[in-house]
Design a protein around this motif. Structure first.
Motif, PDB file in Angstrom:
ATOM      1  N   GLU A  78     -23.444  30.592 -20.621  1.00 46.60           N
ATOM      2  CA  GLU A  78     -22.869  29.881 -21.765  1.00 46.60           C
ATOM      3  C   GLU A  78     -23.218  28.387 -21.721  1.00 46.60           C
ATOM      4  N   LEU A  79     -23.098  27.784 -20.552  1.00 49.15           N
ATOM      5  CA  LEU A  79     -23.432  26.366 -20.401  1.00 49.15           C
ATOM      6  C   LEU A  79     -24.924  26.118 -20.601  1.00 49.15           C
ATOM      7  N   LYS A  80     -25.733  27.015 -20.051  1.00 47.81           N
ATOM      8  CA  LYS A  80     -27.184  26.881 -20.217  1.00 47.81           C
ATOM      9  C   LYS A  80     -27.566  26.968 -21.687  1.00 47.81           C
ATOM     10  N   ASP A  81     -26.951  27.880 -22.420  1.00 49.93           N
ATOM     11  CA  ASP A  81     -27.211  28.010 -23.861  1.00 49.93           C
ATOM     12  C   ASP A  81     -26.751  26.763 -24.610  1.00 49.93           C
ATOM     13  N   LEU A  82     -25.607  26.234 -24.242  1.00 49.64           N
ATOM     14  CA  LEU A  82     -25.068  25.047 -24.890  1.00 49.64           C
ATOM     15  C   LEU A  82     -25.989  23.840 -24.719  1.00 49.64           C
ATOM     16  N   LEU A  83     -26.630  23.746 -23.558  1.00 48.22           N
ATOM     17  CA  LEU A  83     -27.459  22.587 -23.227  1.00 48.22           C
ATOM     18  C   LEU A  83     -28.951  22.822 -23.445  1.00 48.22           C
ATOM     19  N   LYS A  84     -29.322  23.933 -24.055  1.00 45.40           N
ATOM     20  CA  LYS A  84     -30.746  24.284 -24.158  1.00 45.40           C
ATOM     21  C   LYS A  84     -31.569  23.273 -24.947  1.00 45.40           C
ATOM     22  N   ARG A  85     -30.973  22.526 -25.854  1.00 52.62           N
ATOM     23  CA  ARG A  85     -31.713  21.536 -26.638  1.00 52.62           C
ATOM     24  C   ARG A  85     -31.627  20.135 -26.044  1.00 52.62           C
ATOM     25  N   CYS A  86     -30.991  20.019 -24.889  1.00 52.44           N
ATOM     26  CA  CYS A  86     -30.926  18.744 -24.171  1.00 52.44           C
ATOM     27  C   CYS A  86     -32.207  18.584 -23.351  1.00 52.44           C
ATOM     28  N   PRO A  87     -32.505  17.356 -22.930  1.00 53.81           N
ATOM     29  CA  PRO A  87     -33.695  17.138 -22.101  1.00 53.81           C
ATOM     30  C   PRO A  87     -33.665  17.964 -20.820  1.00 53.81           C
ATOM     31  N   GLU A  88     -34.849  18.255 -20.321  1.00 54.47           N
ATOM     32  CA  GLU A  88     -34.973  19.003 -19.078  1.00 54.47           C
ATOM     33  C   GLU A  88     -34.187  18.296 -17.980  1.00 54.47           C
ATOM     34  N   GLY A  89     -33.483  19.047 -17.190  1.00 54.39           N
ATOM     35  CA  GLY A  89     -32.705  18.497 -16.096  1.00 54.39           C
ATOM     36  C   GLY A  89     -31.229  18.308 -16.414  1.00 54.39           C
ATOM     37  N   THR A  90     -30.873  18.331 -17.687  1.00 55.20           N
ATOM     38  CA  THR A  90     -29.465  18.120 -18.061  1.00 55.20           C
ATOM     39  C   THR A  90     -28.588  19.218 -17.477  1.00 55.20           C
ATOM     40  N   PHE A  91     -28.981  20.457 -17.678  1.00 51.85           N
ATOM     41  CA  PHE A  91     -28.199  21.580 -17.145  1.00 51.85           C
ATOM     42  C   PHE A  91     -28.147  21.531 -15.623  1.00 51.85           C
ATOM     43  N   ASP A  92     -29.303  21.290 -14.990  1.00 49.09           N
ATOM     44  CA  ASP A  92     -29.353  21.258 -13.521  1.00 49.09           C
ATOM     45  C   ASP A  92     -28.439  20.172 -12.961  1.00 49.09           C
ATOM     46  N   ASN A  93     -28.398  19.021 -13.621  1.00 50.92           N
ATOM     47  CA  ASN A  93     -27.531  17.944 -13.146  1.00 50.92           C
ATOM     48  C   ASN A  93     -26.062  18.256 -13.387  1.00 50.92           C
ATOM     49  N   LEU A  94     -25.756  18.956 -14.468  1.00 52.54           N
ATOM     50  CA  LEU A  94     -24.380  19.405 -14.679  1.00 52.54           C
ATOM     51  C   LEU A  94     -23.960  20.318 -13.536  1.00 52.54           C
ATOM     52  N   MET A  95     -24.814  21.274 -13.201  1.00 55.83           N
ATOM     53  CA  MET A  95     -24.482  22.211 -12.129  1.00 55.83           C
ATOM     54  C   MET A  95     -24.336  21.480 -10.790  1.00 55.83           C
ATOM     55  N   LEU A  96     -25.209  20.502 -10.531  1.00 62.22           N
ATOM     56  CA  LEU A  96     -25.122  19.716  -9.298  1.00 62.22           C
ATOM     57  C   LEU A  96     -23.799  18.964  -9.240  1.00 62.22           C
ATOM     58  N   TYR A  97     -23.405  18.384 -10.368  1.00 66.33           N
ATOM     59  CA  TYR A  97     -22.117  17.700 -10.394  1.00 66.33           C
ATOM     60  C   TYR A  97     -20.975  18.695 -10.139  1.00 66.33           C
ATOM     61  N   LEU A  98     -20.989  19.818 -10.839  1.00 65.86           N
ATOM     62  CA  LEU A  98     -19.903  20.791 -10.709  1.00 65.86           C
ATOM     63  C   LEU A  98     -19.806  21.355  -9.293  1.00 65.86           C
ATOM     64  N   GLU A  99     -20.947  21.523  -8.631  1.00 65.43           N
ATOM     65  CA  GLU A  99     -20.948  22.098  -7.289  1.00 65.43           C
ATOM     66  C   GLU A  99     -20.617  21.074  -6.206  1.00 65.43           C
ATOM     67  N   LYS A 100     -21.149  19.852  -6.347  1.00 62.90           N
ATOM     68  CA  LYS A 100     -21.040  18.879  -5.255  1.00 62.90           C
ATOM     69  C   LYS A 100     -20.340  17.592  -5.634  1.00 62.90           C
ATOM     70  N   ARG A 101     -19.908  17.492  -6.891  1.00 59.28           N
ATOM     71  CA  ARG A 101     -19.262  16.275  -7.398  1.00 59.28           C
ATOM     72  C   ARG A 101     -20.160  15.050  -7.223  1.00 59.28           C
ATOM     73  N   ASP A 102     -21.453  15.258  -7.415  1.00 59.13           N
ATOM     74  CA  ASP A 102     -22.450  14.194  -7.303  1.00 59.13           C
ATOM     75  C   ASP A 102     -22.353  13.292  -8.533  1.00 59.13           C
ATOM     76  N   LEU A 103     -21.950  12.030  -8.332  1.00 61.06           N
ATOM     77  CA  LEU A 103     -21.715  11.117  -9.452  1.00 61.06           C
ATOM     78  C   LEU A 103     -23.004  10.719 -10.171  1.00 61.06           C
ATOM     79  N   THR A 104     -24.111  10.654  -9.452  1.00 64.55           N
ATOM     80  CA  THR A 104     -25.398  10.367 -10.093  1.00 64.55           C
ATOM     81  C   THR A 104     -25.765  11.516 -11.022  1.00 64.55           C
ATOM     82  N   ALA A 105     -25.529  12.732 -10.590  1.00 66.19           N
ATOM     83  CA  ALA A 105     -25.811  13.904 -11.420  1.00 66.19           C
ATOM     84  C   ALA A 105     -24.940  13.896 -12.674  1.00 66.19           C
ATOM     85  N   LEU A 106     -23.688  13.463 -12.540  1.00 69.05           N
ATOM     86  CA  LEU A 106     -22.800  13.376 -13.699  1.00 69.05           C
ATOM     87  C   LEU A 106     -23.372  12.397 -14.725  1.00 69.05           C
TER      88      LEU A 106
END
Length: 117
Positions: free
Chosen positions: A8-36
């Motif tokens: 669902e999140l990947k579909d929501l972000l599919k029109r965002c620049p490359e890396g947006t979804f990956d950085n969301l997941m990085l933030y959600l998994e590790k609370r990485d503020l740069t990724a946020l």
């Protein structure tokens, strides 16, 4: 997080620049503020005209959504809804009226997530 929610999140972000979804997941998994921050930039880039995108690649703290990025109230609502869905937070409508710059949005989101500003 379920596979269904990830899709669902990947579909929501599919029109965002490359890396947006990956950085969301990085933030959600590790609370990485740069990724946020990279996630927020990706969501904003999805909602602005291409000629404004480079502004988000430099110093962005004082960037005005209206004056610098050309984001109108409808665009801002779309951005807010996308951020709410992805981060599972609720942004208050009356507080949104005060958000005028990238720094305002970043600080508000961090406050909702109980993160350092």
């Amino acid at each position: 997080m379920t596979d269904e929610k990830i899709k669902e999140l990947k579909d929501l972000l599919k029109r965002c620049p490359e890396g947006t979804f990956d950085n969301l997941m990085l933030y959600l998994e590790k609370r990485d503020l740069t990724a946020l921050e990279i996630f927020i930039v990706g969501v904003l880039k999805r909602h602005i005209e291409p000629e404004y995108e480079q502004l988000l690649d430099g110093e962005r703290a004082g960037l005005s959504f209206i004056d610098d990025l050309g984001i109108d109230s409808m665009g801002m609502m779309e951005i807010v809804m996308m951020v709410e869905e992805c981060l599972d937070i609720q942004l208050e409508n009356r507080e949104l009226m005060k958000i005028q710059t990238f720094s305002d949005l970043d600080s508000y989101i961090r406050g909702q997530l109980d993160l350092p500003v």
